[in-house]
Motif scaffolding. Structure first.
Motif, PDB file in Angstrom:
ATOM      1  N   LEU A  35       5.666  54.350  14.643  1.00 51.01           N
ATOM      2  CA  LEU A  35       4.418  53.711  15.032  1.00 51.01           C
ATOM      3  C   LEU A  35       3.327  54.365  14.202  1.00 51.01           C
ATOM      4  CD1 LEU A  35       2.826  51.790  16.908  1.00 51.01           C
ATOM      5  CD2 LEU A  35       2.650  53.690  18.531  1.00 51.01           C
ATOM      6  N   VAL A  85       5.306  58.693  16.387  1.00 50.04           N
ATOM      7  CA  VAL A  85       3.927  58.259  16.163  1.00 50.04           C
ATOM      8  C   VAL A  85       3.398  59.086  14.999  1.00 50.04           C
ATOM      9  CG1 VAL A  85       1.627  58.038  17.169  1.00 50.04           C
ATOM     10  CG2 VAL A  85       3.661  57.747  18.616  1.00 50.04           C
ATOM     11  N   PHE A 124       6.765  44.144  17.205  1.00 46.39           N
ATOM     12  CA  PHE A 124       7.296  45.404  16.671  1.00 46.39           C
ATOM     13  C   PHE A 124       8.579  45.196  15.874  1.00 46.39           C
ATOM     14  CE2 PHE A 124       9.365  49.473  16.560  1.00 46.39           C
ATOM     15  CZ  PHE A 124       8.336  50.406  16.530  1.00 46.39           C
ATOM     16  N   SER A 155      -0.234  48.670  21.176  1.00 48.25           N
ATOM     17  CA  SER A 155       1.149  49.002  20.805  1.00 48.25           C
ATOM     18  C   SER A 155       2.111  48.522  21.876  1.00 48.25           C
ATOM     19  CB  SER A 155       1.294  50.513  20.611  1.00 48.25           C
ATOM     20  OG  SER A 155       0.449  50.987  19.587  1.00 48.25           O
TER      21      SER A 155
END
Length: 527
Positions: A35, A85, A124, A155
């Motif tokens: 991410l 992340v 995603f 997200s």
């Protein structure tokens, strides 16, 4: 050419400044799922955004500190999952297209009015690099808290989540499309990430209704972990209480752990060879100010060596502190996420720090012994201590559980005796306090009275500050000087009584004890 070179140089300098302002951060290096939080601007070419017209997104306008805080807020929200992340574009580009997502944090917001961010649900895993957006100029502006919450929210949409809504009694129309959570502010004020979490500290994934009906409940955790090509991180510590439990040093420890699912428990074992002062803390990840940014409300359970629960520590705060004295032995500590007055334990997940210190006791040990002979109970003891003793209190009990003070003896005393009534069992222990105010209890002993003493009043005859009277019934008393003048009088109750004579001068006295059936006279000496 000269102008072009100057422009190139200026752009190079600008990129260098951006690189300085945008720290390289990773929450789980090595993960194959990414991410990417893009704070430094991006040229967007997508048929799904801005009517398909390519456009430039400027940088976020946030400084290094704000970017770092926003990153850690998002990282903690996704900490339970096997996902990295990152703020590093190279990590993003090295990840497979169907296992990565770019979130562009930008001040270029005019093309999408009225919102803090936008994303396509389920994008995603599309594999076409369709990004999502967070508009930092509309959030605060540039509030690290609000930007971080919005990044996690958008997200969440990309991994398939809908909004979390709040319904009234009719269960038809949402009273809040974006559930704002509890009305409680402060540390445990709660809201769901997929609702409106800007104004609450304790924000996490939720299992609740969506805008499509109050019976249309969405399990956020299940959906994230089962529809995007990744799942939870591997469990770091087991929860069994046996020889395989992670053993911590009895001299002290400090470690980081993770509660990754709402059934996850982390167990630790400590073996103490001696009695110890124990100071233990379990603190959820935070941003350096209390539990600011914490997603984990911690609970700690303490078990003995036989795996029997001794005590549960579940305070109103999100962290746990334990300060106590433990005897030598084996102990287990089990950490887990818990709920509070605002929300269940469902989304109480995240990283924690677990620390402990075990200090030697100034009072190392107290051994109490005793015997009963002809109605008299005689106690003696041995105290091993590194600090001087301030007080010794002899405590007694009729049931072995509920103790009360029987008498206080001198700090240097090593024994005490008095006459107790026959045909009864009395439990004894010592309460010893050092000059540094550490209090330790001795072992407990039980003595049964025997003998043929027919006195109805048992009186201590050599005293310092108090006369100890053990009576078979309620009574009255008079304390007389040798001249026959009363210096003290009053009433007493059945059982053990203490008469305060600390204000009287040393010497010999006569005490008379009487009720409707008995009268007894004893001679006492005050030291």
């Amino acid at each position: 050419m000269k102008k072009i070179s100057t422009l190139v140089l200026a752009l190079t300098m600008l990129l260098s400044i951006n690189a300085i302002c945008n720290p390289i951060l990773n929450s789980l290096p090595g993960s194959q799922v990414t991410l990417f939080l893009d704070f430094d601007g991006h040229y967007v070419q997508s048929s799904l955004w801005n009517g398909g017209v390519p456009f430039n997104c400027a940088a976020s306008g946030m400084n290094t500190q704000q970017i770092t805080e926003a990153f850690y807020r998002v990282a903690e929200d996704f900490r339970p999952f096997n996902l990295n992340v990152t703020t590093d574009s190279l990590v993003f580009l090295a990840t497979a297209p169907n296992k990565r997502m770019r979130i562009i944090i930008t001040i270029t917001s005019a093309w999408s009015p009225g919102v803090g961010g936008v994303a396509y649900i389920g994008s995603f895993s599309w594999g076409d690099d369709t990004p999502a957006f967070v508009f930092s100029d509309r959030l605060g502006p540039y509030s690290a808290k609000m930007v971080g919450e919005c990044i996690s929210h958008e997200s969440g949409h990309t991994v398939g989540l809908s909004h979390q809504s709040k319904y009234g009694a009719n269960c038809v129309t949402p009273i809040e499309q974006y559930n704002s959570g509890s009305a409680t502010a402060g540390e445990i004020g709660w809201a769901p990430i997929m609702g409106n979490s800007y104004y609450r500290n304790f924000t996490n994934w939720n299992n609740g209704p969506t805008p499509y009906g109050c019976t249309n409940v969405e399990d956020n955790l299940f959906k994230i972990a089962n529809g995007n090509g990744f799942t939870y991180r591997a469990d770091d510590y087991g929860q069994t209480l046996n020889g395989s439990t992670t053993t911590l040093a009895s001299t002290g420890f400090s470690l980081n752990g993770l509660i990754s699912t709402n059934s996850d428990k982390d167990a630790f074992k400590v073996v103490l060879a001696q009695n110890r002062n124990v100071s233990i803390s379990a603190v959820p990840f935070n941003l350096g100010n209390g539990s600011n940014g914490s997603n984990l409300d911690l609970k700690v359970e303490m078990y003995n060596g036989s795996a029997n629960l001794i005590r549960t520590f579940d305070p109103a705060t999100m962290n746990v502190s334990i300060d106590t004295v433990l005897n030598a032995g084996t102990y287990y500590f089990v950490l887990s996420g818990t709920g509070n007055s605002n929300i269940s334990a469902y989304g109480s997940l995240g990283e924690y720090t677990f620390t402990g210190a075990f200090a030697p006791l100034p009072i190392r040990s107290i051994t109490l012994n005793g015997k009963a002979e002809k109605g008299k109970h005689s106690l003696d003891w041995k105290i091993v201590a590194d600090e001087p003793i301030k007080t010794i209190v002899v405590e007694s009990s009729n049931d072995g559980s509920n103790f009360s003070s029987l008498t206080t003896v001198a700090p240097a005393a090593a024994n005490f005796s008095y006459t107790a009534f026959k045909n009864s069992t009395v439990f004894y222990r010592l309460k010893v306090t050092s000059v540094i105010n550490q209090t330790v209890y001795s072992n407990t002993i039980a003595l049964k009275t025997t003998g043929n003493d027919d006195n109805k009043f048992q009186v201590s005859t050599l005293v310092q500050n108090e006369v100890l009277v053990n009576a078979s019934n309620n009574y009255q008393y008079r304390l007389l000087g040798l001249n026959g003048k009363a210096v003290l009088s009053g009433t007493g109750l059945k059982g053990i009584n203490k008469l305060n004579v600390s204000g009287l001068p040393s010497g010999m006295y006569i005490i008379q004890l009487f009720n409707e059936n008995e009268i007894q006279t004893e001679r006492i000496v005050k030291m």
